[in-house]
Design a protein around this motif. Sequence first.
Motif, PDB file in Angstrom:
ATOM      1  N   TYR A 305       0.838  -0.868  -0.273  1.00  0.00           N
ATOM      2  CA  TYR A 305       0.023   0.376  -0.053  1.00  0.00           C
ATOM      3  C   TYR A 305       0.751   0.936   0.357  1.00  0.00           C
ATOM      4  N   LEU A 306       1.892   1.291   0.748  1.00  0.00           N
ATOM      5  CA  LEU A 306       2.804   2.317   1.012  1.00  0.00           C
ATOM      6  C   LEU A 306       3.886   2.520  -0.335  1.00  0.00           C
ATOM      7  N   LEU A 307       4.057   1.160  -0.618  1.00  0.00           N
ATOM      8  CA  LEU A 307       4.804   1.567  -1.735  1.00  0.00           C
ATOM      9  C   LEU A 307       4.935   1.222  -3.071  1.00  0.00           C
ATOM     10  N   HIS A 308       3.497   0.690  -3.372  1.00  0.00           N
ATOM     11  CA  HIS A 308       3.422   1.648  -4.814  1.00  0.00           C
ATOM     12  C   HIS A 308       3.432   2.727  -5.571  1.00  0.00           C
ATOM     13  N   PHE A 309       2.730   3.636  -4.884  1.00  0.00           N
ATOM     14  CA  PHE A 309       3.152   4.818  -5.520  1.00  0.00           C
ATOM     15  C   PHE A 309       4.549   5.288  -5.568  1.00  0.00           C
ATOM     16  N   PRO A 310       5.236   5.235  -4.678  1.00  0.00           N
ATOM     17  CA  PRO A 310       6.568   5.496  -4.990  1.00  0.00           C
ATOM     18  C   PRO A 310       7.811   5.033  -5.795  1.00  0.00           C
ATOM     19  N   LEU A 311       6.854   3.600  -6.054  1.00  0.00           N
ATOM     20  CA  LEU A 311       6.956   2.398  -7.563  1.00  0.00           C
ATOM     21  C   LEU A 311       6.979   2.943  -8.840  1.00  0.00           C
ATOM     22  N   GLN A 312       5.608   4.056  -8.668  1.00  0.00           N
ATOM     23  CA  GLN A 312       5.103   4.528  -9.987  1.00  0.00           C
ATOM     24  C   GLN A 312       5.937   5.690  -9.714  1.00  0.00           C
ATOM     25  N   LEU A 313       6.258   6.469  -9.276  1.00  0.00           N
ATOM     26  CA  LEU A 313       7.601   7.490  -9.069  1.00  0.00           C
ATOM     27  C   LEU A 313       8.449   7.421  -9.431  1.00  0.00           C
ATOM     28  N   TYR A 314       8.831   6.409  -9.436  1.00  0.00           N
ATOM     29  CA  TYR A 314       9.956   6.189  -9.937  1.00  0.00           C
ATOM     30  C   TYR A 314      10.519   6.256 -11.664  1.00  0.00           C
ATOM     31  N   ILE A 315       9.782   4.620 -11.606  1.00  0.00           N
ATOM     32  CA  ILE A 315       9.401   4.268 -12.848  1.00  0.00           C
ATOM     33  C   ILE A 315       9.071   5.637 -13.768  1.00  0.00           C
ATOM     34  N   ALA A 316       8.019   6.306 -13.464  1.00  0.00           N
ATOM     35  CA  ALA A 316       7.769   8.265 -14.494  1.00  0.00           C
ATOM     36  C   ALA A 316       9.481   8.229 -14.356  1.00  0.00           C
ATOM     37  N   VAL A 317      10.270   9.214 -13.450  1.00  0.00           N
ATOM     38  CA  VAL A 317      11.369   8.837 -13.645  1.00  0.00           C
ATOM     39  C   VAL A 317      11.842   9.331 -14.609  1.00  0.00           C
ATOM     40  N   ALA A 318      12.124   7.732 -14.796  1.00  0.00           N
ATOM     41  CA  ALA A 318      12.875   7.289 -15.629  1.00  0.00           C
ATOM     42  C   ALA A 318      12.562   7.114 -16.842  1.00  0.00           C
ATOM     43  N   CYS A 319      11.286   7.333 -16.655  1.00  0.00           N
ATOM     44  CA  CYS A 319      11.001   6.855 -18.538  1.00  0.00           C
ATOM     45  C   CYS A 319      11.528   8.768 -18.675  1.00  0.00           C
ATOM     46  N   GLY A 320      11.060   9.512 -17.826  1.00  0.00           N
ATOM     47  CA  GLY A 320      11.173  10.911 -18.673  1.00  0.00           C
ATOM     48  C   GLY A 320      12.616  11.133 -18.243  1.00  0.00           C
ATOM     49  N   TRP A 321      13.999  10.061 -17.680  1.00  0.00           N
ATOM     50  CA  TRP A 321      14.847  10.611 -18.225  1.00  0.00           C
ATOM     51  C   TRP A 321      15.348  10.588 -19.764  1.00  0.00           C
ATOM     52  N   LEU A 322      15.140   8.839 -20.043  1.00  0.00           N
ATOM     53  CA  LEU A 322      14.829   8.350 -21.071  1.00  0.00           C
ATOM     54  C   LEU A 322      14.355   9.100 -22.264  1.00  0.00           C
ATOM     55  N   GLY A 323      12.721   9.486 -21.855  1.00  0.00           N
ATOM     56  CA  GLY A 323      12.716  10.545 -22.878  1.00  0.00           C
ATOM     57  C   GLY A 323      10.766  10.289 -23.844  1.00  0.00           C
ATOM     58  N   TYR A 324      10.639   9.172 -23.172  1.00  0.00           N
ATOM     59  CA  TYR A 324      10.009   8.401 -22.936  1.00  0.00           C
ATOM     60  C   TYR A 324       8.462   8.725 -21.762  1.00  0.00           C
ATOM     61  N   ALA A 325       7.074   8.793 -23.043  1.00  0.00           N
ATOM     62  CA  ALA A 325       5.650   8.424 -21.822  1.00  0.00           C
ATOM     63  C   ALA A 325       5.770   7.679 -21.496  1.00  0.00           C
ATOM     64  N   VAL A 326       5.534   7.237 -20.036  1.00  0.00           N
ATOM     65  CA  VAL A 326       5.769   6.358 -19.424  1.00  0.00           C
ATOM     66  C   VAL A 326       4.020   5.486 -20.725  1.00  0.00           C
ATOM     67  N   PRO A 327       4.376   3.871 -20.518  1.00  0.00           N
ATOM     68  CA  PRO A 327       3.926   3.601 -21.753  1.00  0.00           C
ATOM     69  C   PRO A 327       2.762   2.690 -21.373  1.00  0.00           C
ATOM     70  N   TRP A 328       1.653   3.158 -20.479  1.00  0.00           N
ATOM     71  CA  TRP A 328       0.698   2.652 -19.334  1.00  0.00           C
ATOM     72  C   TRP A 328      -0.124   1.500 -20.244  1.00  0.00           C
ATOM     73  N   ARG A 329      -0.548   1.416 -21.466  1.00  0.00           N
ATOM     74  CA  ARG A 329      -1.244   0.577 -22.102  1.00  0.00           C
ATOM     75  C   ARG A 329      -0.504  -0.962 -22.019  1.00  0.00           C
ATOM     76  N   SER A 330       1.051  -0.336 -21.747  1.00  0.00           N
ATOM     77  CA  SER A 330       1.621  -1.411 -22.502  1.00  0.00           C
ATOM     78  C   SER A 330       1.698  -3.230 -21.030  1.00  0.00           C
ATOM     79  N   PRO A 331       1.088  -4.331 -21.710  1.00  0.00           N
ATOM     80  CA  PRO A 331       0.789  -5.635 -20.161  1.00  0.00           C
ATOM     81  C   PRO A 331       2.067  -5.639 -19.981  1.00  0.00           C
ATOM     82  N   TRP A 332       3.290  -5.741 -20.184  1.00  0.00           N
ATOM     83  CA  TRP A 332       4.825  -5.727 -19.716  1.00  0.00           C
ATOM     84  C   TRP A 332       4.748  -4.975 -18.337  1.00  0.00           C
ATOM     85  N   LEU A 333       4.247  -3.690 -18.646  1.00  0.00           N
ATOM     86  CA  LEU A 333       4.769  -2.149 -17.403  1.00  0.00           C
ATOM     87  C   LEU A 333       3.739  -3.289 -15.921  1.00  0.00           C
ATOM     88  N   PHE A 334       2.830  -3.063 -16.955  1.00  0.00           N
ATOM     89  CA  PHE A 334       1.291  -4.136 -16.010  1.00  0.00           C
ATOM     90  C   PHE A 334       2.492  -5.034 -14.863  1.00  0.00           C
TER      91      PHE A 334
END
Length: 381
Positions: A305-334
């Motif tokens: 419950y407390l870790l899932h948002f920080p994990l989402q945040l750091y995934i978004a940070v990583a995608c931003g550094w790589l220059g990509y939008a977060v691929p939220w439609r991807s089953p692999w991301l899910f």
Amino acid sequence: MHTHDTVSPPLALNLAGIDLLRFASALAVLFWHYQHFSFVGAVPFEFDNREEPFYGALSTFYHYGKFGVQVFWSISGFIFFWKYGEALAAGRIEAGRFALLRFSRLYPLHILTLLLVALGQALFRASHPAYFVYQDNSLPSFFLQLGVVGHWFYPLLSSISFNGPIWSVALELLAYVLFFFLSRRIGVRARATLATVALLALGHYASGLPAFECLLFFYLGGVVWLAARRAAPWSRRRHRIVNAALALLFLAVCAAVRLRLVWADHVVVPMVPLLVYVFLQGVQPAGERVRRVFGELGNLTYASYLLHFPLQLYIAVACGWLGYAVPWRSPWLFLGFVTATMVLSYWCYRHVERPLQDWIRRRWGTSAATSTQLGGNVVPI
């Protein structure tokens, strides 16, 4: 150690169903918050539930997973009535000891995730025009979060900030305080509990404030405890008949919600305690191995419950550094997100939550045996 802190064992119950429901509710919240990956600033961008991964199988969770929070509140109320209620009413648990057990269980992971989010939001904001999802990451809100009181007055005087999911835990602290003092003053018998539920329901429907909602569902969990205690002498056959009837009632209301004959928000108050009771009485595996597995799954809930948002945040940070939008439609991301959350939760529970909890309790004189006897190992979400 004070001898009067020893508490008589509560009514013996098989909690495998409660552990399973805790885990299912944690997954429901996880799936509901998956939409965060589509956010630009504080709002989703070109988001459609039907495009979320595995929508056909998980649509119920995507649409109604938010109600996992109310289930957590009711489970907490049930557990607290069961483990603490009569001992508090008899004056066998001191306020300081009660507070220490709650502090040691909740606070260490809260502080860890608060710091992770504060750092992550600073990194995210450095390359984006807004913060990720929760926009209030100010210094005053940070200090309020240190005291876990940042959401006590939401939405009147505060907003969701930093690690947003902590809002429900902050409100539950109010339930602990009310539960302690009311248990001391008027006890936890049926008449007192039902009168409290009636007053809280009036406050909830009159004000619409989340604080009243939390208190109401917490005390509805106490009603489940009263019902379980009343049903304890029943025969196995009678248990099965009643539980089957209640399960069918629950499924019928769920079908009515899916058919839009009624709105979920209109039936959630009676349906959540009903669900808790059905899982408590209807999921009682005899095998020790199965009960142990369900218990381990239940132990993941607070961390997930407390870790899932920080994990989402750091995934978004990583995608931003790589220059990509977060691929939220991807089953692999899910799949990666859910798997990573559960693996991290297991590791965190084993190597962070429990060690810090035990250290705090040893440091301030609460033995492991006493903590367990007082329900200290129950995840109170």
